[in-house]
Design an enzyme around this catalytic site. Structure first.
Site, PDB file in Angstrom:
ATOM      1  N   SER A   1       0.813  -1.212   0.000  1.00  0.00           N
ATOM      2  CA  SER A   1       0.000   0.000   0.000  1.00  0.00           C
ATOM      3  C   SER A   1       0.848   1.264   0.000  1.00  0.00           C
ATOM      4  O   SER A   1       1.968   1.285   0.525  1.00  0.00           O
ATOM      5  CB  SER A   1      -0.905   0.013   1.233  1.00  0.00           C
ATOM      6  OG  SER A   1      -1.575   1.257   1.366  1.00  0.00           O
TER       7      SER A   1
ATOM      8  N   THR B   1      -6.385   2.574  -6.655  1.00  0.00           N
ATOM      9  CA  THR B   1      -7.495   2.513  -5.716  1.00  0.00           C
ATOM     10  C   THR B   1      -8.633   3.411  -6.185  1.00  0.00           C
ATOM     11  O   THR B   1      -8.464   4.618  -6.314  1.00  0.00           O
ATOM     12  CB  THR B   1      -7.053   2.948  -4.315  1.00  0.00           C
ATOM     13  OG1 THR B   1      -5.917   2.183  -3.928  1.00  0.00           O
ATOM     14  CG2 THR B   1      -8.172   2.739  -3.302  1.00  0.00           C
TER      15      THR B   1
ATOM     16  N   ARG C   1     -14.803   5.724  10.181  1.00  0.00           N
ATOM     17  CA  ARG C   1     -14.645   4.501  10.961  1.00  0.00           C
ATOM     18  C   ARG C   1     -14.671   4.870  12.439  1.00  0.00           C
ATOM     19  O   ARG C   1     -13.658   5.259  13.024  1.00  0.00           O
ATOM     20  CB  ARG C   1     -13.338   3.803  10.579  1.00  0.00           C
ATOM     21  CG  ARG C   1     -13.230   3.574   9.075  1.00  0.00           C
ATOM     22  CD  ARG C   1     -11.841   3.188   8.650  1.00  0.00           C
ATOM     23  NE  ARG C   1     -11.673   3.305   7.203  1.00  0.00           N
ATOM     24  CZ  ARG C   1     -10.518   3.251   6.572  1.00  0.00           C
ATOM     25  NH1 ARG C   1      -9.388   3.079   7.266  1.00  0.00           N
ATOM     26  NH2 ARG C   1     -10.454   3.376   5.263  1.00  0.00           N
TER      27      ARG C   1
ATOM     28  N   SER D   1     -13.998  -5.044  -5.008  1.00  0.00           N
ATOM     29  CA  SER D   1     -13.680  -4.698  -3.616  1.00  0.00           C
ATOM     30  C   SER D   1     -14.498  -3.505  -3.175  1.00  0.00           C
ATOM     31  O   SER D   1     -14.802  -2.611  -3.972  1.00  0.00           O
ATOM     32  CB  SER D   1     -12.188  -4.370  -3.487  1.00  0.00           C
ATOM     33  OG  SER D   1     -11.868  -3.925  -2.180  1.00  0.00           O
TER      34      SER D   1
ATOM     35  N   TYR E   1      -2.683   5.101  -3.947  1.00  0.00           N
ATOM     36  CA  TYR E   1      -3.608   6.174  -3.613  1.00  0.00           C
ATOM     37  C   TYR E   1      -3.049   7.431  -4.284  1.00  0.00           C
ATOM     38  O   TYR E   1      -1.904   7.813  -4.013  1.00  0.00           O
ATOM     39  CB  TYR E   1      -3.671   6.409  -2.104  1.00  0.00           C
ATOM     40  CG  TYR E   1      -4.369   5.347  -1.301  1.00  0.00           C
ATOM     41  CD1 TYR E   1      -5.755   5.260  -1.287  1.00  0.00           C
ATOM     42  CD2 TYR E   1      -3.649   4.453  -0.517  1.00  0.00           C
ATOM     43  CE1 TYR E   1      -6.406   4.303  -0.523  1.00  0.00           C
ATOM     44  CE2 TYR E   1      -4.287   3.489   0.254  1.00  0.00           C
ATOM     45  CZ  TYR E   1      -5.661   3.422   0.248  1.00  0.00           C
ATOM     46  OH  TYR E   1      -6.294   2.474   1.010  1.00  0.00           O
TER      47      TYR E   1
ATOM     48  N   ASP F   1     -12.042   2.796  -4.926  1.00  0.00           N
ATOM     49  CA  ASP F   1     -13.184   2.679  -4.013  1.00  0.00           C
ATOM     50  C   ASP F   1     -13.049   3.578  -2.795  1.00  0.00           C
ATOM     51  O   ASP F   1     -13.830   3.463  -1.854  1.00  0.00           O
ATOM     52  CB  ASP F   1     -13.390   1.226  -3.580  1.00  0.00           C
ATOM     53  CG  ASP F   1     -12.151   0.614  -2.922  1.00  0.00           C
ATOM     54  OD1 ASP F   1     -11.161   1.338  -2.736  1.00  0.00           O
ATOM     55  OD2 ASP F   1     -12.178  -0.599  -2.617  1.00  0.00           O
TER      56      ASP F   1
ATOM     57  N   GLY G   1     -12.448  -9.049   0.482  1.00  0.00           N
ATOM     58  CA  GLY G   1     -13.533  -8.635   1.357  1.00  0.00           C
ATOM     59  C   GLY G   1     -14.299  -9.776   1.987  1.00  0.00           C
ATOM     60  O   GLY G   1     -15.021 -10.503   1.302  1.00  0.00           O
ATOM     61  N   GLY G   2     -14.129  -9.969   3.291  1.00  0.00           N
ATOM     62  CA  GLY G   2     -14.961 -10.904   4.040  1.00  0.00           C
ATOM     63  C   GLY G   2     -14.561 -12.356   3.984  1.00  0.00           C
ATOM     64  O   GLY G   2     -15.262 -13.213   4.516  1.00  0.00           O
ATOM     65  N   VAL G   3     -13.435 -12.685   3.351  1.00  0.00           N
ATOM     66  CA  VAL G   3     -13.040 -14.085   3.207  1.00  0.00           C
ATOM     67  C   VAL G   3     -12.476 -14.599   4.527  1.00  0.00           C
ATOM     68  O   VAL G   3     -11.460 -14.099   5.021  1.00  0.00           O
ATOM     69  CB  VAL G   3     -12.002 -14.242   2.081  1.00  0.00           C
ATOM     70  CG1 VAL G   3     -11.462 -15.661   2.034  1.00  0.00           C
ATOM     71  CG2 VAL G   3     -12.626 -13.861   0.743  1.00  0.00           C
TER      72      VAL G   3
ATOM     73  N   HIS H   1     -13.341  -2.057  -0.241  1.00  0.00           N
ATOM     74  CA  HIS H   1     -12.370  -1.623   0.771  1.00  0.00           C
ATOM     75  C   HIS H   1     -12.626  -2.311   2.108  1.00  0.00           C
ATOM     76  O   HIS H   1     -12.416  -1.742   3.181  1.00  0.00           O
ATOM     77  CB  HIS H   1     -12.419  -0.099   0.943  1.00  0.00           C
ATOM     78  CG  HIS H   1     -11.061   0.537   1.018  1.00  0.00           C
ATOM     79  ND1 HIS H   1     -10.304   0.814  -0.094  1.00  0.00           N
ATOM     80  CD2 HIS H   1     -10.317   0.943   2.071  1.00  0.00           C
ATOM     81  CE1 HIS H   1      -9.158   1.369   0.274  1.00  0.00           C
ATOM     82  NE2 HIS H   1      -9.140   1.448   1.590  1.00  0.00           N
TER      83      HIS H   1
ATOM     84  N   ARG I   1     -14.749  -0.580   4.619  1.00  0.00           N
ATOM     85  CA  ARG I   1     -14.167   0.550   5.338  1.00  0.00           C
ATOM     86  C   ARG I   1     -14.468   1.902   4.686  1.00  0.00           C
ATOM     87  O   ARG I   1     -14.149   2.948   5.244  1.00  0.00           O
ATOM     88  CB  ARG I   1     -12.647   0.364   5.449  1.00  0.00           C
ATOM     89  CG  ARG I   1     -12.251  -0.760   6.374  1.00  0.00           C
ATOM     90  CD  ARG I   1     -10.828  -1.217   6.168  1.00  0.00           C
ATOM     91  NE  ARG I   1      -9.811  -0.369   6.739  1.00  0.00           N
ATOM     92  CZ  ARG I   1      -9.411  -0.385   8.002  1.00  0.00           C
ATOM     93  NH1 ARG I   1      -9.976  -1.235   8.850  1.00  0.00           N
ATOM     94  NH2 ARG I   1      -8.443   0.401   8.431  1.00  0.00           N
TER      95      ARG I   1
END
Length: 437
Positions: A133, A197, A206, A302, A170, A199, A339-341, A304, A307
């Site tokens: 990143s 990026t 948050r 995705s 970014y 999204d 995401g979510g795996v 993110h 987030r």
């Protein structure tokens, strides 16, 4: 010893005081990814836990990313010779030992002193891809050097070879800074693809991260108590909205980035370098088609990790949307997902629906709490579950996965039927209202 319950991001808060007597569970006792998440909730410093686990506003997308996988069921085939299976594959033209890759994560040094360098060492020994990143704790060159220097332990036949490094960009409001980062990533870091990026044009809200002072972050404390992101030079200090690291360190984001900037990005990459462009954060069939038409080499489905925009569609449903509305994109470019795996069955389902790679973000950071060995064990658990799922479903290699191994009827009604952006029946437009003057 009775460990008192702690609040986690499932309620929008995070533990502020961790009992000093809590010891980190031995790594060998962690048998699932959920065990790693639980260990992190007990042992991560409060600010670190809040930063890693927090998601946008009500956490709806964060939860549904994972929960939706359970609504898709498997259709196993029997009496197949599954005595030997292989999960080796290729992602973006690079051979890898597994379809699982390390998604881009920020500020790894708040979890472990060696941060992304430890992640890179683990990926090298596992033989899987890694995304670095813009908000990483070390430069791409430093992370790449750690990867190159990582050896192979014992008779590990899966890892040890050259692995693909990808750079998640970014875009900075000062484009010259982004151009410099791209040059460093391609020349010093040897990255094979840039993940633009798309999204997160602005940081998401948050709340769990906002509640704890930025000065409580571990690992990146400057002399004035702020948190500095080495690659961008951005400094995080509390403001009137709180201490959210993602929001404060994301002040440099250029919200003007648009489709025309793909050409700018292409010009920034070294000529004839073969560096691929991937759009990270595609969430609709319409944008997947536009990405294909723009000539990028791949996309990452995705949101993110929940987030950025809460109540956005779970990523596995977006993958179904692509299959229903624009199946041609799978032939024209590479489709990845994150995401979510949380289980090998989740990985299997994503692969059956056309993904060629599955990114893990938060989980890699949970593993990083145990250093390189923790990252390796986290991925190895998922690899083992994936292999077991393949055997149970009667296939022996990833070129045999297909949608017929899944029953998606429980979620099919949630999947749009056309690539058009029109609502199926609501035709209201702002022009129908009295104009605001």
């Amino acid at each position: 010893m009775t460990i008192p319950p702690t609040e986690t991001t499932t309620t929008g808060t995070t533990p502020h005081h961790l009992p000093s007597q809590i010891q980190k569970p031995p790594l060998h006792t962690l048998l699932s990814t959920h065990d790693f998440a639980h260990a992190a909730s007990l042992t991560f410093p409060p600010k670190t836990h809040a930063f890693v686990t927090s998601a946008a506003t009500g956490l709806v997308t964060h939860r549904s990313n994972s929960a939706t996988y359970s609504l898709i069921t498997l259709r196993p085939r029997i009496l197949r010779d599954v005595s030997r299976v292989s999960i080796r594959t290729s992602i973006l033209g690079s051979p890898v030992s597994s379809p699982i890759f390390a998604a881009a994560t920020s500020l790894g040094i708040t979890v472990h002193p060696e941060g992304e360098k430890e992640i890179g060492r683990a990926c090298k020994r596992l033989g899987v891809g890694m995304t670095v990143s813009t908000s990483a704790s070390f430069s791409v060159a430093e992370i790449a050097a750690a990867v190159r220097e990582a050896g192979v332990e014992g008779n590990d036949e899966e890892g040890g070879g050259e692995i693909p490094l990808w750079f998640q960009l970014y875009v900075d409001k000062d484009r010259t800074k982004s151009e410099q980062l791209l040059t460093q990533a391609c020349e010093a870091g040897g990255v094979k693809a840039v993940f633009l990026t798309v999204d997160a044009p602005v940081p998401g809200k948050r709340e769990a991260d906002e509640r704890i002072s930025a000065s409580e972050a571990v690992g990146l404390l400057s002399g004035t108590g702020g948190v500095v992101v080495p690659m961008t030079g951005e400094k995080a200090e509390n403001d009137k909205f709180g201490g959210g690291l993602g929001r404060i360190t994301g002040k440099f984001l250029d919200a003007s980035v648009n489709w025309e900037d793909i050409a700018w990005l292409r010009r920034c990459l070294p000529r004839e370098s073969g560096v691929k462009i991937v759009l990270k954060g595609v969430q609709t069939a319409a944008d997947a088609v536009r990405a294909m038409e723009a000539g990028v080499e791949g996309i990452v489905v995705s949101n993110h990790g929940g987030r950025s925009l809460d109540t956005a569609t779970p990523t596995i449903l977006v993958l179904l949307e692509l299959q229903r509305c624009c199946p041609q994109v799978f032939e024209r470019m590479e489709v990845l997902i994150d995401g979510g795996v949380m289980r090998g069955t989740d990985v299997f389902k994503a692969l059956c629906l056309g993904a060629s790679g599955v990114g893990i973000g938060r989980g890699i950071l949970y593993g990083l709490g145990y250093g390189e060995e923790g990252v390796r064990r986290y991925v190895e658990i998922l690899n083992d579950e994936l292999e077991t799922t393949m055997k149970m479903c009667g296939i022996t290699s990833l070129d045999q996965v297909h949608p017929g191994l899944l029953n998606t009827r429980a979620v099919d009604h949630l999947v749009p039927e056309t690539v058009e952006e029109e609502h199926p029946y609501a035709k209201w437009r702002p022009s129908m209202r009295k104009k605001v003057t």
